[in-house]
Design a protein around this motif. Structure first.
Motif, short mmCIF file in Angstrom:
data_model
loop_
_atom_site.label_atom_id
_atom_site.label_comp_id
_atom_site.label_asym_id
_atom_site.label_seq_id
_atom_site.Cartn_x
_atom_site.Cartn_y
_atom_site.Cartn_z
N ARG A 143 33.09 42.58 18.33
CA ARG A 143 34.17 43.12 19.17
C ARG A 143 35.25 43.75 18.30
O ARG A 143 35.67 44.89 18.53
N ASN A 144 35.68 43.01 17.27
CA ASN A 144 36.76 43.49 16.40
C ASN A 144 36.35 44.76 15.65
O ASN A 144 37.13 45.70 15.52
N ILE A 145 35.11 44.77 15.14
CA ILE A 145 34.67 45.94 14.35
C ILE A 145 34.47 47.14 15.26
O ILE A 145 34.76 48.28 14.87
N ALA A 146 34.02 46.90 16.50
CA ALA A 146 33.86 48.01 17.45
C ALA A 146 35.21 48.71 17.67
O ALA A 146 35.28 49.95 17.68
N VAL A 147 36.26 47.92 17.81
CA VAL A 147 37.61 48.52 18.00
C VAL A 147 37.97 49.37 16.78
O VAL A 147 38.44 50.50 16.91
N ALA A 148 37.72 48.81 15.60
CA ALA A 148 38.05 49.55 14.37
C ALA A 148 37.22 50.83 14.26
O ALA A 148 37.73 51.88 13.82
N LEU A 149 35.96 50.76 14.67
CA LEU A 149 35.11 51.97 14.64
C LEU A 149 35.65 53.02 15.61
O LEU A 149 35.67 54.21 15.29
N HIS A 172 42.14 34.98 20.07
CA HIS A 172 41.90 35.50 21.42
C HIS A 172 40.40 35.67 21.68
O HIS A 172 39.70 36.33 20.92
N ALA A 173 39.94 35.08 22.77
CA ALA A 173 38.49 35.04 23.02
C ALA A 173 37.99 36.22 23.85
O ALA A 173 36.83 36.62 23.73
N GLY A 174 38.83 36.78 24.69
CA GLY A 174 38.34 37.79 25.63
C GLY A 174 38.46 39.21 25.13
O GLY A 174 38.47 39.47 23.92
N ALA A 175 38.56 40.13 26.10
CA ALA A 175 38.71 41.55 25.75
C ALA A 175 40.10 41.76 25.15
O ALA A 175 41.08 41.16 25.57
N ILE A 176 40.16 42.63 24.17
CA ILE A 176 41.46 42.97 23.56
C ILE A 176 42.13 44.00 24.48
O ILE A 176 41.50 44.98 24.89
N PRO A 177 43.38 43.77 24.85
CA PRO A 177 44.07 44.71 25.75
C PRO A 177 43.95 46.15 25.24
O PRO A 177 44.20 46.42 24.07
N GLN A 178 43.57 47.04 26.14
CA GLN A 178 43.29 48.43 25.73
C GLN A 178 44.48 49.10 25.05
O GLN A 178 44.31 49.86 24.11
N ALA A 179 45.68 48.81 25.52
CA ALA A 179 46.87 49.46 24.95
C ALA A 179 47.07 49.07 23.49
O ALA A 179 47.69 49.81 22.72
N LEU A 180 46.56 47.88 23.09
CA LEU A 180 46.77 47.40 21.72
C LEU A 180 45.65 47.85 20.77
O LEU A 180 45.84 47.83 19.55
N ARG A 181 44.52 48.25 21.32
CA ARG A 181 43.36 48.58 20.45
C ARG A 181 43.67 49.68 19.43
O ARG A 181 43.39 49.52 18.25
N PRO A 182 44.25 50.81 19.85
CA PRO A 182 44.50 51.87 18.87
C PRO A 182 45.47 51.44 17.76
O PRO A 182 45.45 52.01 16.67
N LEU A 183 46.30 50.44 18.04
CA LEU A 183 47.30 49.98 17.06
C LEU A 183 46.69 49.07 16.00
O LEU A 183 47.32 48.79 14.98
N MET A 184 45.45 48.62 16.23
CA MET A 184 44.82 47.68 15.30
C MET A 184 44.22 48.36 14.07
O MET A 184 43.93 47.71 13.08
N GLY A 185 44.05 49.69 14.16
CA GLY A 185 43.51 50.41 13.00
C GLY A 185 42.17 49.85 12.57
O GLY A 185 41.28 49.64 13.38
#
Length: 362
Positions: free
Chosen positions: A314-320, A233-246
């Motif tokens: 992007r991915n690490i920011a979500v995890a942080l 996926h190239a764009g923004a990660i859907p906000q509802a899924l971000r917390p589930l990514m741990g």
């Protein structure tokens, strides 16, 4: 010359050569995959491929090997184990434990070493050359996760295992921690036998999926899958899924870590799949600090390189953000602050979201 061959003997010889090249198993499938077409069409029509547009573009060509490579009469299938050589006993529990340490960066096990595309392709090409040396001129093409090929369908038909409920191929003596590859050949070879399914009533993989991406047995909605979100996926990660990514920053192994059959997963004999420094056990803060030049240097020859530095951040920011929602950490906040004005709007948006998680938690 091809007609004079004892094809059953040739298949045995190809299997022996495959073993010498570190393949766990070699099989043969025929090219009539028409029974798989309705399922493929339904999956595409439902949009389950997300923005992997190439899947829709190729359409039914995926289920028609002789259309993809004219003249194809058989498909030689191969699988190759990828657990690193030093994988300890009880590795599944150790990997699951990483998910309980919010500050640790988790990279999917298959991606911690050398890019499997290169490893498999080179060895499949060597195998094809050996066959050609034995039979004379051979029309062939090698694939590994690289073209419109119904890999799991071909693997299943040729006895590499059965399709597990998580959609991956499962083998009774090898679990699912292996890569698949194919050689399309213009040689009619006797197919190897398929094996029966052995998932029974187990639903561990469906139950554990953090985002509910396995919507039914053998049905995956890629748009919800963490592997898809962090890699394809190239764009923004859907906000509802971000917390589930741990703390998963590249891929996700959860469905394989809980699978009972993976107690039989085998270690690779190749050094190629040994974990590289930085890709197993590093902190999110360490990896978030990599400049683009350092990212490119550290991921040279790695499958991770293809997502690029922007998606990496992007991915690490979500995890942080997820780690901060679990507890205050000055180093994480400072790391995010340092990227708050990043040139990429994608990175800035995910950094802002992550900082907001930290603020909301306190």
């Amino acid at each position: 010359m091809k007609m004079a061959l004892d094809t059953a003997q040739l298949v045995s010889q190809i299997q022996a050569w495959g073993q010498e090249l570190a393949f766990s198993q070699i099989g043969v499938a025929d090219v009539d995959l028409s029974s798989a077409e309705p399922g493929l069409q339904a999956w595409l029509s439902a949009g389950c491929h997300g923005d992997m547009a190439y899947m829709a573009t190729h359409g039914m060509k995926r289920a028609r090997p002789a259309e993809l490579v004219p003249g194809t009469l058989s498909v030689i299938t191969a699988r190759m184990d990828y657990l690193p050589r030093d994988t300890p006993e009880g590795w599944q529990a150790l990997e699951l434990a990483r998910l309980e340490r919010p500050g640790e960066a988790v990279v999917s096990m298959y991606a911690r070493g050398r890019d499997y595309h290169k490893v498999l392709r080179n060895r499949l090409q060597t195998l094809a050359e050996r066959i050609q040396a034995a039979v004379g001129p051979l029309g062939h093409r090698v694939f590994t996760d690289s073209a419109p090929v119904l890999e799991v369908e071909l693997a299943q038909r040729s006895g590499q295992g059965w399709r597990g409920k998580h959609t991956l191929v499962l083998h009774r003596e090898g679990g699912s921690m292996f890569f698949l590859g194919e050689i399309y050949v213009d040689l009619a070879l006797p197919p190897t036998d398929a094996v029966s399914e052995h998932c029974g009533a187990c639903s561990a993989c469906i139950d554990v999926c953090p985002t509910g991406a396995i919507t039914a047995p053998q049905r995956l909605d890629a748009r919800r899958c963490i592997s898809y979100l962090t890699i394809e996926h190239a764009g923004a990660i859907p906000q509802a899924l971000r917390p589930l990514m741990g703390n998963r920053i590249y891929g996700c192994d959860d469905c394989q870590l809980v699978c009972p059959w993976n107690k039989f997963a085998r270690r690779s004999p190749l050094a190629d799949f040994d974990a590289r420094e930085g890709l197993g056990g590093s902190t999110l803060v360490e990896l978030f600090a990599w400049s683009e030049a350092e990212f490119l240097r550290r991921t040279e020859g790695s499958p991770i390189r293809r997502i690029g530095h922007e998606r990496w951040l992007r991915n690490i920011a979500v995890a942080l953000g997820n780690a901060l929602s679990a507890g205050h950490d000055e180093r994480m906040l400072s790391a995010l602050q340092a990227r708050a004005d990043h040139p990429s709007e994608l990175v800035r948006e995910h950094v802002a979201w992550a900082m907001a998680q930290g603020a909301a938690a306190h």
